[in-house]
Design a protein around this motif. Structure first.
Motif, PDB file in Angstrom:
ATOM      1  N   VAL A   1      51.974 -41.819  26.930  1.00  0.00           N
ATOM      2  CA  VAL A   1      53.247 -42.534  26.977  1.00  0.00           C
ATOM      3  C   VAL A   1      53.601 -42.844  28.429  1.00  0.00           C
ATOM      4  CG1 VAL A   1      55.709 -42.412  26.443  1.00  0.00           C
ATOM      5  CG2 VAL A   1      54.044 -41.515  24.822  1.00  0.00           C
ATOM      6  N   GLY A   2      53.327 -41.889  29.323  1.00  0.00           N
ATOM      7  CA  GLY A   2      53.632 -42.087  30.734  1.00  0.00           C
ATOM      8  C   GLY A   2      52.891 -43.276  31.310  1.00  0.00           C
TER       9      GLY A   2
ATOM     10  N   ALA B   1      56.507 -21.126  10.955  1.00  0.00           N
ATOM     11  CA  ALA B   1      55.115 -20.974  10.540  1.00  0.00           C
ATOM     12  C   ALA B   1      54.635 -19.577  10.876  1.00  0.00           C
ATOM     13  CB  ALA B   1      54.257 -22.012  11.246  1.00  0.00           C
TER      14      ALA B   1
ATOM     15  N   THR C   1      60.119 -24.748  14.353  1.00  0.00           N
ATOM     16  CA  THR C   1      59.141 -24.937  13.280  1.00  0.00           C
ATOM     17  C   THR C   1      57.960 -23.997  13.473  1.00  0.00           C
ATOM     18  OG1 THR C   1      58.176 -26.724  14.527  1.00  0.00           O
ATOM     19  CG2 THR C   1      59.710 -27.339  12.792  1.00  0.00           C
ATOM     20  N   THR C   2      57.544 -23.802  14.735  1.00  0.00           N
ATOM     21  CA  THR C   2      56.401 -22.903  14.929  1.00  0.00           C
ATOM     22  C   THR C   2      56.786 -21.471  14.576  1.00  0.00           C
ATOM     23  OG1 THR C   2      56.978 -22.790  17.243  1.00  0.00           O
ATOM     24  CG2 THR C   2      55.163 -24.241  16.650  1.00  0.00           C
TER      25      THR C   2
ATOM     26  N   ALA D   1      57.312 -34.984  23.811  1.00  0.00           N
ATOM     27  CA  ALA D   1      56.498 -35.821  24.692  1.00  0.00           C
ATOM     28  C   ALA D   1      57.380 -36.767  25.491  1.00  0.00           C
ATOM     29  CB  ALA D   1      55.491 -36.624  23.867  1.00  0.00           C
TER      30      ALA D   1
ATOM     31  N   SER E   1      49.444 -21.021  18.770  1.00  0.00           N
ATOM     32  CA  SER E   1      50.118 -22.189  18.227  1.00  0.00           C
ATOM     33  C   SER E   1      50.892 -22.925  19.316  1.00  0.00           C
ATOM     34  CB  SER E   1      51.050 -21.745  17.100  1.00  0.00           C
ATOM     35  OG  SER E   1      51.942 -22.777  16.799  1.00  0.00           O
TER      36      SER E   1
ATOM     37  N   VAL F   1      50.302 -26.710  20.794  1.00  0.00           N
ATOM     38  CA  VAL F   1      51.359 -27.721  20.796  1.00  0.00           C
ATOM     39  C   VAL F   1      51.549 -28.281  22.204  1.00  0.00           C
ATOM     40  CG1 VAL F   1      53.841 -28.075  20.545  1.00  0.00           C
ATOM     41  CG2 VAL F   1      52.567 -26.855  18.783  1.00  0.00           C
TER      42      VAL F   1
ATOM     43  N   ALA G   1      58.991 -33.681  16.210  1.00  0.00           N
ATOM     44  CA  ALA G   1      59.359 -32.771  17.287  1.00  0.00           C
ATOM     45  C   ALA G   1      58.403 -32.929  18.463  1.00  0.00           C
ATOM     46  CB  ALA G   1      59.335 -31.336  16.783  1.00  0.00           C
TER      47      ALA G   1
ATOM     48  N   ALA H   1      63.150 -28.370  19.203  1.00  0.00           N
ATOM     49  CA  ALA H   1      63.019 -28.293  17.749  1.00  0.00           C
ATOM     50  C   ALA H   1      61.676 -27.743  17.316  1.00  0.00           C
ATOM     51  CB  ALA H   1      63.224 -29.675  17.136  1.00  0.00           C
ATOM     52  N   HIS H   2      60.623 -28.103  18.050  1.00  0.00           N
ATOM     53  CA  HIS H   2      59.305 -27.691  17.571  1.00  0.00           C
ATOM     54  C   HIS H   2      59.117 -26.193  17.657  1.00  0.00           C
ATOM     55  CE1 HIS H   2      58.643 -28.058  21.877  1.00  0.00           C
ATOM     56  NE2 HIS H   2      57.670 -27.172  21.715  1.00  0.00           N
TER      57      HIS H   2
ATOM     58  N   LEU I   1      49.978 -36.567  24.729  1.00  0.00           N
ATOM     59  CA  LEU I   1      50.894 -37.636  24.325  1.00  0.00           C
ATOM     60  C   LEU I   1      51.743 -38.098  25.498  1.00  0.00           C
ATOM     61  CD1 LEU I   1      52.486 -36.992  20.836  1.00  0.00           C
ATOM     62  CD2 LEU I   1      51.524 -39.106  21.732  1.00  0.00           C
ATOM     63  N   ALA I   2      52.214 -37.120  26.276  1.00  0.00           N
ATOM     64  CA  ALA I   2      53.078 -37.445  27.404  1.00  0.00           C
ATOM     65  C   ALA I   2      52.321 -38.294  28.410  1.00  0.00           C
ATOM     66  CB  ALA I   2      53.580 -36.174  28.064  1.00  0.00           C
TER      67      ALA I   2
ATOM     68  N   VAL J   1      57.883 -37.026  29.479  1.00  0.00           N
ATOM     69  CA  VAL J   1      57.647 -38.246  30.250  1.00  0.00           C
ATOM     70  C   VAL J   1      58.837 -38.558  31.129  1.00  0.00           C
ATOM     71  CG1 VAL J   1      57.499 -40.732  30.069  1.00  0.00           C
ATOM     72  CG2 VAL J   1      56.009 -39.305  28.720  1.00  0.00           C
TER      73      VAL J   1
ATOM     74  N   LEU K   1      38.950 -55.730  42.840  1.00  0.00           N
ATOM     75  CA  LEU K   1      38.614 -56.700  43.881  1.00  0.00           C
ATOM     76  C   LEU K   1      39.856 -57.233  44.592  1.00  0.00           C
ATOM     77  CD1 LEU K   1      35.795 -58.727  42.110  1.00  0.00           C
ATOM     78  CD2 LEU K   1      35.556 -57.250  44.086  1.00  0.00           C
ATOM     79  N   ASN K   2      40.957 -57.370  43.862  1.00  0.00           N
ATOM     80  CA  ASN K   2      42.099 -58.057  44.450  1.00  0.00           C
ATOM     81  C   ASN K   2      43.253 -57.160  44.855  1.00  0.00           C
ATOM     82  OD1 ASN K   2      41.060 -60.718  44.385  1.00  0.00           O
ATOM     83  ND2 ASN K   2      41.308 -60.678  42.165  1.00  0.00           N
TER      84      ASN K   2
ATOM     85  N   ASP L   1      36.395 -60.942  46.241  1.00  0.00           N
ATOM     86  CA  ASP L   1      37.660 -60.242  46.481  1.00  0.00           C
ATOM     87  C   ASP L   1      38.522 -61.097  47.412  1.00  0.00           C
ATOM     88  OD1 ASP L   1      35.698 -59.917  48.361  1.00  0.00           O
ATOM     89  OD2 ASP L   1      36.423 -57.992  49.073  1.00  0.00           O
TER      90      ASP L   1
ATOM     91  N   GLY M   1      53.485 -57.635  46.712  1.00  0.00           N
ATOM     92  CA  GLY M   1      54.583 -58.201  45.936  1.00  0.00           C
ATOM     93  C   GLY M   1      54.225 -58.444  44.479  1.00  0.00           C
TER      94      GLY M   1
ATOM     95  N   GLU N   1      52.932 -54.818  53.879  1.00  0.00           N
ATOM     96  CA  GLU N   1      53.951 -54.293  52.984  1.00  0.00           C
ATOM     97  C   GLU N   1      54.377 -52.876  53.393  1.00  0.00           C
ATOM     98  OE1 GLU N   1      53.207 -54.214  48.587  1.00  0.00           O
ATOM     99  OE2 GLU N   1      54.185 -56.157  48.870  1.00  0.00           O
TER     100      GLU N   1
ATOM    101  N   VAL O   1      51.197 -32.103  23.282  1.00  0.00           N
ATOM    102  CA  VAL O   1      52.321 -32.797  23.901  1.00  0.00           C
ATOM    103  C   VAL O   1      51.913 -33.388  25.245  1.00  0.00           C
ATOM    104  CG1 VAL O   1      54.580 -32.436  24.966  1.00  0.00           C
ATOM    105  CG2 VAL O   1      54.099 -31.480  22.719  1.00  0.00           C
TER     106      VAL O   1
END
Lengths: 378, 317
Positions: free
Chosen positions: B45-46, B10, B6-7, A13, B30, B34, A8, B2-3, B41-42, A17, B276-277, A196, B283, A95, B38
């Motif tokens: 993942v992001g 609990a 579950t909470t 998450a 709780s 959570v 869940a 869903a979570h 994690l987000a 995102v 540096l670059n 650079d 592009g 750009e 999250v």
């Protein structure tokens, strides 16, 4: 239980995102239109003065000091005008200009067809036309650190060999024969380059490949092509490395060279030193490059005559340009860009840049040409 | 959604065990926990999604399209090597030093000195990395030049001191030293914390059996703190791998893959190379830089994963 709970959490998450990504996409597009609107409305709000409102420019860090000086003076003279220049680098500036994020750009190399940027910039300016004019010329000095050696003369070929690591000791006969009477030490030569990507490197490698094509077979590029040398970031980094290392030789904007020795370079039959006049003269001797101008009448882009043999000329220079359009969304924005460009290329603006940034003022002949191009902005 | 179910489940269980007020507090706590989990994690993942989508064009492009006209693998390999070399070098210098400092503070120094020293070490963490960079080129680099010359003369037969010694001191060795100083406070703070928590009973037991102070430390303090020290070291390694400004300023990056630590030709690191670059790139070159960021991300994940495995194994024992 715990595994379903983690599932869940993971699902939540992922949802978050996706949500963020959606927000991000929406935001960026909305800010873009927002900034355009705001510049429009700000310009429209002050019709009494011709040059007022807000514009933003971005690009070359080489001309950043000059831009800052121009902006300060320009804003002081035109109360209602606000200009922001962001030194993000030439590539970034080009750009942003093409994408419409900024009204004008500063670039150390002219827009070219190689990345399709020239065509894209022309398209960006429709229904108006592209304007590209040189506004900042700066001599690049060959700086060295050799205690006791006051004057060092180098032929272009020797210079190329030094930077190509083919000559390894300062008392090499090839250097010695050009410097009679100078006691050269047996020190190891350490060539210092930029770590650079930079317009200075691009202009310097362009020079080397033109004057010493047999030695310098590397491609012209903003990143240094030879491995194994001493590398330092930024002009200040190169100057610092040369200052610190006995036997070091590097290339840097002449205005930043400080107390370091500057080598004299052979041009034709005489020895040239970096100076503002000698640098500005090169462009008078150079031809405009039809490939870079692509039939655009307000684009002035040179193929710099690096191989010139005229006396009193110093061909290792960096030429940076202003890029804009003849037409903008609003007349007031165009008026502001025009007024600012006019000031930057004017003898007063060029003098200010020479004082503040150590650049070489445009010659009278070139100023005329550039003025005509800038006058096309409506 | 869903979570939340579950909470609540609990929560209901807890509610059954105690009164209603407790139930509400538990639920808030709780849920907050959570949400925090999250968010982390987000974010992770992001970042990964960003790196993959933006780096993808460079990963699939042919080598002629990429800047420098070489394939992405041969572009990123020396950078990844440089990153790992700098990180490992920093660890080799910093970890033993950090453990020694932590032991000194917790077990050897008198209380007052220990406290002052602890503060001072923590202060090192408060110095911005750009300051470390400037210190590296203006102070440590020039000071290291004669040392590196000596190393080249006396130990030049070792590949790492092969030379020719740099005349400016902007070498991998100096970068390793600067990075070591930067990660020292992180590693030593973690080590200090866990060393000071070594059960008194164990320490006294060891001494009652006739152990010297060193034997006591070796048989009780170090084994007790082992896994925490490893995770502290991994935190430090993470910082060393990702360190950007100090490396970009100091290192003379003009070489490919080389173990030579004292010459002017050093491999760059991924983070420094991006710094540096990036300004002059446009592009596909930007995509390529972001793709190298993805490689750095993978390296960091891998090191952390390996560290977890080491910790888990040592705990089983």
């Amino acid at each position: 239980m715990s595994s379903s709970r983690w599932l869940a959490v993971f699902a939540a998450a992922c949802a978050l995102v996706l949500g963020l990504a959606a927000c991000g996409g929406g935001e960026s597009s909305s800010t873009e239109t927002g900034s355009k609107e705001s510049s429009e409305s700000a310009g429209g709000g002050a019709p009494s003065s011709e040059a007022s409102g807000e514009i933003a420019g971005a690009g070359s860090t080489a001309q950043e000091a000059a831009q800052k000086a121009w902006i300060a003076e320009f804003e002081a003279a035109n109360g209602g005008a606000t200009i922001a220049y962001d030194g993000v680098g030439s590539g970034g500036g080009r750009e942003k200009f093409i994408a419409g994020g900024v009204a004008y750009a500063g670039s150390d190399t002219p827009l070219s067809e190689s990345e399709g940027q020239l065509a894209a910039a022309i398209k960006r300016c429709e229904p108006g036309e592209l304007v590209e004019v040189p506004d900042y010329i700066s001599p690049i000095a060959i700086i060295y650190n050799l205690p006791g050696v006051e004057e060092l003369k180098l032929e272009p070929e020797t210079l190329a060999k030094i930077f190509n690591q083919e000559i390894e000791k300062w008392n090499d006969p090839e250097i010695a024969k050009e410097n009679p009477g100078v006691e050269l030490p047996e020190t190891r030569i350490v060539p210092v380059n930029r770590s650079d990507e930079s317009g200075t490197t691009e202009n310097f490698t362009d020079y080397l490949s033109k004057v010493a094509p047999k030695v310098w077979t590397h491609e012209v590029s903003g990143t240094w092509p030879v491995k194994g040398g001493e590398a330092a970031s930024g002009t200040s980094g190169v100057v610092e490395a040369v200052t610190a290392g006995e036997g070091a030789i590097g290339y840097a904007d002449a205005s930043q060279a400080g107390e370091l020795g500057k080598a004299k370079i052979k041009v034709g039959s005489s020895w040239a030193e970096p100076s503002a006049e000698a640098a500005a003269k090169v462009l008078d001797l150079s031809k405009e490059d039809p490939e870079l101008e692509k039939g655009q009448k307000n684009v002035i882009a040179f193929e710099i005559d690096r191989k010139t043999e005229a006396s009193g000329v110093y061909p290792i220079i960096l030429v940076s340009s202003l890029i804009g359009c003849t037409k903008y969304k609003s007349a007031s924005e165009a008026a502001l860009v025009k007024a600012y460009f006019e000031y930057a290329i004017s003898p007063e603006g060029q003098k200010l840049a020479a004082e503040q940034a150590g650049s070489a003022p445009l010659s009278a002949a070139l100023t005329k040409k550039v003025e005509a191009a800038v006058a096309a902005i409506e | 959604m869903a979570h939340f179910d579950t909470t609540t489940n609990a929560g209901q269980i807890l509610a059954a065990a105690s009164g209603g007020r407790r139930r509400r507090g538990d639920r808030i706590f709780s849920n907050a926990a959570v949400v925090a989990a999250v968010t982390i994690l987000a974010l992770l993942v992001g970042v990964a999604v960003f790196l993959v989508t933006e780096g993808f064009p460079a990963l699939t492009a042919s080598s002629s399209e990429l800047p420098k006209g070489e394939s992405f693998i041969s572009y990123v390999a020396p950078l990844a090597f440089g990153t790992c070399l700098a990180g490992v070098l920093a660890m080799i210098i910093a970890v033993p030093l950090a453990i020694a400092v932590a032991l000194f503070i917790t077990h050897i120094a008198p209380a007052r000195i220990a406290m002052t020293l602890g503060y001072l070490v923590d202060l090192l963490a408060a110095i911005p990395s750009i300051i470390y960079g400037l210190w590296g080129i203006f102070v440590l680099g020039p000071a290291a030049v004669p040392v590196m010359k000596w190393l080249e003369e006396k130990l030049g037969f070792l590949p790492i001191f092969e030379g020719p010694a740099s005349i400016t001191g902007r070498t991998m060795l100096v970068v390793g030293l600067v990075l070591a100083v930067m990660i020292l406070p992180i590693v030593s703070a973690v080590a200090r914390e866990v060393f000071s928590q070594t059960p008194r009973k164990l320490q006294e037991g060891a001494q009652a059996l006739g152990a010297t102070r060193w034997e006591m430390i070796r048989t009780t303090v170090l084994p007790f703190g082992k896994s925490s020290v490893i995770s502290g070291a991994m935190l430090g390694l993470g910082r060393a791998l990702g360190e950007t400004m100090a490396v970009a300023i100091i290192l003379s990056v003009s070489g490919g893959v080389t173990f030579n630590l004292i010459s002017q030709a050093n491999p760059s690191t991924i983070a420094a190379n991006v710094a540096l670059n990036f300004p002059e790139s446009s592009g596909l070159a930007i995509n390529a830089l972001i793709a190298t960021g993805l490689v750095l991300f993978a390296i960091t994940l891998a090191t952390n994963f390996i560290a977890r495995m080491i910790i888990a194994r040592s705990e089983v024992r």
